[in-house]
Scaffold this motif. Sequence first.
Motif, PDB file in Angstrom:
ATOM      1  N   ARG A 166     -43.842  22.749  33.388  1.00 20.39           N
ATOM      2  CA  ARG A 166     -44.499  23.846  34.385  1.00 20.39           C
ATOM      3  C   ARG A 166     -43.625  25.006  35.655  1.00 20.39           C
ATOM      4  NH1 ARG A 166     -50.454  25.830  34.722  1.00 20.39           N
ATOM      5  NH2 ARG A 166     -50.189  23.935  37.212  1.00 20.39           N
ATOM      6  N   GLU A 201     -42.959  26.849  38.420  1.00 24.80           N
ATOM      7  CA  GLU A 201     -43.767  28.238  39.263  1.00 24.80           C
ATOM      8  C   GLU A 201     -42.479  28.729  40.500  1.00 24.80           C
ATOM      9  OE1 GLU A 201     -45.842  24.486  41.381  1.00 24.80           O
ATOM     10  OE2 GLU A 201     -46.468  24.876  39.496  1.00 24.80           O
ATOM     11  N   ARG A 249     -38.695  30.885  30.980  1.00 20.01           N
ATOM     12  CA  ARG A 249     -40.256  30.881  31.660  1.00 20.01           C
ATOM     13  C   ARG A 249     -40.991  31.240  31.272  1.00 20.01           C
ATOM     14  NH1 ARG A 249     -42.750  33.109  37.225  1.00 20.01           N
ATOM     15  NH2 ARG A 249     -44.173  31.800  37.340  1.00 20.01           N
ATOM     16  N   ARG A 282     -44.084  29.704  30.425  1.00 21.82           N
ATOM     17  CA  ARG A 282     -45.594  28.996  30.663  1.00 21.82           C
ATOM     18  C   ARG A 282     -45.975  30.103  31.586  1.00 21.82           C
ATOM     19  NH1 ARG A 282     -46.729  23.261  29.667  1.00 21.82           N
ATOM     20  NH2 ARG A 282     -48.677  23.934  30.426  1.00 21.82           N
ATOM     21  N   GLU A 283     -45.791  31.216  32.154  1.00 17.37           N
ATOM     22  CA  GLU A 283     -45.604  32.015  32.570  1.00 17.37           C
ATOM     23  C   GLU A 283     -47.167  32.838  31.627  1.00 17.37           C
ATOM     24  OE1 GLU A 283     -43.520  34.486  34.597  1.00 17.37           O
ATOM     25  OE2 GLU A 283     -44.532  36.480  34.903  1.00 17.37           O
ATOM     26  N   VAL A 284     -47.482  32.809  30.948  1.00 17.06           N
ATOM     27  CA  VAL A 284     -48.118  33.562  29.438  1.00 17.06           C
ATOM     28  C   VAL A 284     -49.043  31.944  29.176  1.00 17.06           C
ATOM     29  CG1 VAL A 284     -47.191  35.037  28.903  1.00 17.06           C
ATOM     30  CG2 VAL A 284     -46.481  33.657  27.849  1.00 17.06           C
ATOM     31  N   ASP A 308     -46.027  25.192  45.344  1.00 18.67           N
ATOM     32  CA  ASP A 308     -45.939  26.486  45.694  1.00 18.67           C
ATOM     33  C   ASP A 308     -47.289  26.665  46.320  1.00 18.67           C
ATOM     34  OD1 ASP A 308     -46.452  28.387  44.322  1.00 18.67           O
ATOM     35  OD2 ASP A 308     -44.090  28.023  44.434  1.00 18.67           O
ATOM     36  N   LEU A 364     -48.427  29.369  45.201  1.00 16.61           N
ATOM     37  CA  LEU A 364     -49.021  30.300  43.887  1.00 16.61           C
ATOM     38  C   LEU A 364     -49.290  29.111  42.768  1.00 16.61           C
ATOM     39  CD1 LEU A 364     -47.999  32.716  43.095  1.00 16.61           C
ATOM     40  CD2 LEU A 364     -45.419  31.764  42.393  1.00 16.61           C
ATOM     41  N   ARG A 385     -52.044  30.861  40.094  1.00 18.26           N
ATOM     42  CA  ARG A 385     -51.823  30.982  38.490  1.00 18.26           C
ATOM     43  C   ARG A 385     -52.612  30.645  37.688  1.00 18.26           C
ATOM     44  NH1 ARG A 385     -46.522  28.885  36.822  1.00 18.26           N
ATOM     45  NH2 ARG A 385     -47.044  29.957  35.045  1.00 18.26           N
TER      46      ARG A 385
END
Lengths: 392, 252
Positions: free
Chosen positions: A16, A18, A111, A113-115, B222, B224, B228
């Motif tokens: 994951r 970030e 990306r 794992r943003e959802v 970080d 964030l 999240r």
Amino acid sequence: MRDVYVGGIGITTFTRLEYPLSEIAAYPAMMALKDAGIRDVDHLYVANMGSARVNHQTALASAVVDSLSLTPAGAAVIENGPASGASALKAGFAAVASGLHDVVLVSGAERMREVNNLEATDFVATLTHPLAEYIYGVTLPSHAAMFTRLYMEKYGLTERHLAMVAVKNQNNAMLNEFAHLHQPITIEGILDSPEAMTNNPYVAEPLRFFDACPVSDGGAAVILVSDDVAKTIDRPLIRLAGVGQATDTHAVHEREEPTDLLAVRRAAAQSFEMAGLRPEDVDVAELHDAFTILEIVESEEVGFFPKGEGHVALEKGETAIDGSLPINPSGGLKGKGHPVGATGVAQAHEIVTQLRGEAGDRQVDGPQVGFTCNFGGFGNNVVCLTFVREGR
Amino acid sequence: MAVDLERILRPVDNPLKPFEAKYMTLASGENMVVRQIDRDDVPDVLRHIEPLLHVERDFYDVVAARVYAELLAYYRHRMQDEYVLVAQVDGELVAVVNGREVTPGLGMSLHTIALRRGLRVGAHAFAAKMEYHIDTLGHQEVLIVAESPIGFRRWMIEYQLEKRFDTPHELGGVPSWALTKELFDRARSTLVVGRRPVPPEMLAKAEAKILPPSDPPTPPADLLAATRSLYDPTATALIAQRTLLGGEADNA
């Protein structure tokens, strides 16, 4: 056509991540530029499947080329489902081989794992036939499960063979610092112990939790260069010698024999023919094991083993890192992870690393020929690549 | 004559039946022992919990802070009828669960914290905790809450817990959920695992020393990430809406 060589490679950890998608694409590209020792490229291809849907970002290549300060180089996104990565490499190959460009940077990034997991599964399922499959709730795990059941009935495959792939690849991933999964698993723990059904429940029977790849973020990059440029780069000389791509029916049920993956068979044959090689010449391979069943079936369809006997080779240990034909020493999609748009590029990254002899603890013994199979859709769009180590 | 204030402040614990240790094989093939610890063992656990206070991911910071406080209160005799179970692999601490008895028929689940991820150690330890409440202590139901989406998915959704929203939970006063004996019986075949007795050598190794976690959760790259995690990466809210909060139709 001109010969095409790999100038440099780079990769992120698959996990994951970030930071923004454009940076996930740019970071391995910077690593590849550093690896090659070059600063300028003629063209950038960014392989990505879901930025518009998952990350609310379009025109990703424009963002990445600027992030890398590579303007005014040309830049474009290649979207071809989970085969986006190798499709972008094919586009880069064509550009260099034709003489259009001398240096092409290919960066794959995703990306996911943003959802959340359900949205990610649904996003991938949008590659299925919208009217014949998707509207009935078909997902890739359910597709793979139906395929597996047919394969088991026809060829005598068992859940134990699937578990053997999972154990092999997840334990290979333990040797790969960039891999997503760093938890070793055993047959006892996921299949034989009294607790196995709880540790490893069915996701879509007969496929279980550990038969599926994780949902990953990640990026990988490969720089393709002409012969003249390759001579100026002080790295082992790896040639992209064969490129093959083939398609099959969009809806799986329209295939005459659903257990045949004809696009894999045809793409591999094209790739070997262009390279002037045969399957038995391959020393190391990265196959698209989004589900454990696929490694076994692809190993047959590309010609490594007779149809229906991939699991026999697995049983004999032939596909282990120290076997006669190591498959997925990186951990594969199963262990390394599967950021869909990046996967095909990451497969190439691993093969180049192996052919250079730079794979550390997972290094295969002296490989000269490497092969990748990047499997798009449910076998309806497949790209196979053959790499050869030359000279130095 | 001086007042012995400590006698007033210190709760008098009711004797709880002991938890019989058990073990289970993880996906890794390693055997995990779940056993009860005494007050004297608590400092060995606390030193491994403390670093997790600084892990701003998946609510580890909140859970670790509360676990730390609850275990310290147990150690210093400031919590009534509490117990602590630990899960260990070759002595290594991989999970901690705790709770307490409210009345002879009612249990209060406090916390579950996993110090190694990806192998269901937290889920196995939670199941052992529920087994202790229902089978050993004879509780008719256990009140439960979750601080993280992962916990909510593991407890409320997987066990199909019942609502007890008129009863504030001791953790933050939020509405409670309940695991009844009937729900636990329904989950036994799929979620509750483990074997007894623990082989003497295995148990002796666990009891000899609580070793530090080899791969504990680490802070995000970080901050964030902490935000999240609120976005519910496991889709728990959606599943909850479908299976628990959405009515009977979706359960059918």
